[in-house]
Design an enzyme around this catalytic site. Structure first.
Site, short mmCIF file in Angstrom:
data_model
loop_
_atom_site.label_atom_id
_atom_site.label_comp_id
_atom_site.label_asym_id
_atom_site.label_seq_id
_atom_site.Cartn_x
_atom_site.Cartn_y
_atom_site.Cartn_z
CE LYS A 154 -3.75 4.75 -2.26
NZ LYS A 154 -4.76 5.21 -3.24
CB ILE A 186 -10.90 9.27 5.82
CG1 ILE A 186 -9.80 10.29 5.49
CG2 ILE A 186 -12.28 9.82 5.51
CD1 ILE A 186 -9.90 11.61 6.22
CE1 TYR A 241 -3.94 2.14 0.34
CE2 TYR A 241 -2.76 3.20 2.13
CZ TYR A 241 -3.81 3.18 1.24
OH TYR A 241 -4.73 4.20 1.24
#
Length: 251
Positions: free
Chosen positions: A159, A188, A155
């Site tokens: 990114k 989030i 990940y």
């Protein structure tokens, strides 16, 4: 794009991937509320983010890693507006994978790279000729594109690569008036983070790692995506805006 600022989006055609997720849904809502036509792309069928049943919300169920995804998006836009013009492309689809290096199967690495990085390259390449001369591309990156983290190797790498792709595309497409930026969310509330609700210790740690001492909401990301896509950001390109409550400051 023409118009004085962030709220003048009537007639704009916005393609958003990953609209079944919380950030994608909030982003679609943001653009719909400002008069844009939204083509919502996700491998899962997406429901309209409002209750009006507006004909400005068009859905397309397709996996963005499918080699035909770009052509299917173009067909959908053509059917919806009678043209293939795209004013805004938001690359929001993504996935996360956990595991230390030794326990991270190559297949998981490949799948994460394909969704988070390779598919974005293919979509931009496939949709390039349909982008308006003053179009905006916004890539949804992550705070992990700016900092390291153990146990998220694919990940973090995907990114970080997306951040580089954003800058490279901005440099290449700028001469044609196309702006390319990224938004990098921190923690989030979304389906990707929902499981943490049952882990109060983890939640406390995420809050403590934020300078604002709270978690973020999808709408707080969507508003920054909208800003970067709007005329209010007409002289901004190649940038990545952290929407992380100051998480990166604490690392």
């Amino acid at each position: 794009m023409s118009g004085p600022g962030v709220d003048q989006l009537d007639g704009r055609v916005v393609v958003i991937t990953g609209t079944a997720g919380a950030i994608g849904e909030a982003t679609a809502r943001w653009f719909l509320e400002r008069g844009a036509t939204v083509v919502a792309v996700d491998r899962d069928q997406t429901a309209a983010p409002d209750d009006s049943g507006t004909d400005r919300f068009i859905t397309l169920a397709v996996d963005i890693t499918d080699p035909t995804a770009a052509s299917r998006i173009l067909e959908t836009v053509q059917t919806a507006i009678g043209d293939t013009r795209i004013d805004v492309l938001v690359n929001g689809a993504g996935q996360i994978a956990y595991g230390e290096l030794a326990a991270h199967p190559p297949a998981v690495w490949d799948a994460t790279m394909d969704v988070n990085l390779n598919a974005v390259f293919r979509l931009v390449r496939g949709l390039r000729d349909a982008l308006a001369t003053d179009a905006a591309i916004v890539n949804i990156s992550s705070v992990y594109g700016h900092i390291g983290a153990a146990g998220k190797i694919s990940y973090v790498t995907s990114k970080t690569g997306l951040e580089g792709l954003t800058r490279a595309l901005a440099a290449e497409l700028g001469a044609d008036g196309i702006r390319v930026n990224a938004v990098a969310p921190g923690f989030i509330w979304s389906a990707m983070t929902e499981h943490y609700r049952a882990e109060p210790d983890h939640l406390d740690r995420f809050r403590d790692n934020s300078a604002l001492r709270r978690l973020g909401e999808p709408a707080e990301v969507a508003s920054v995506v909208g800003f970067l896509a709007s005329d209010a950001a007409s002289y901004i390109t190649g940038e990545s805006i952290l929407v992380d409550g100051g998480r990166a400051l604490t690392e």
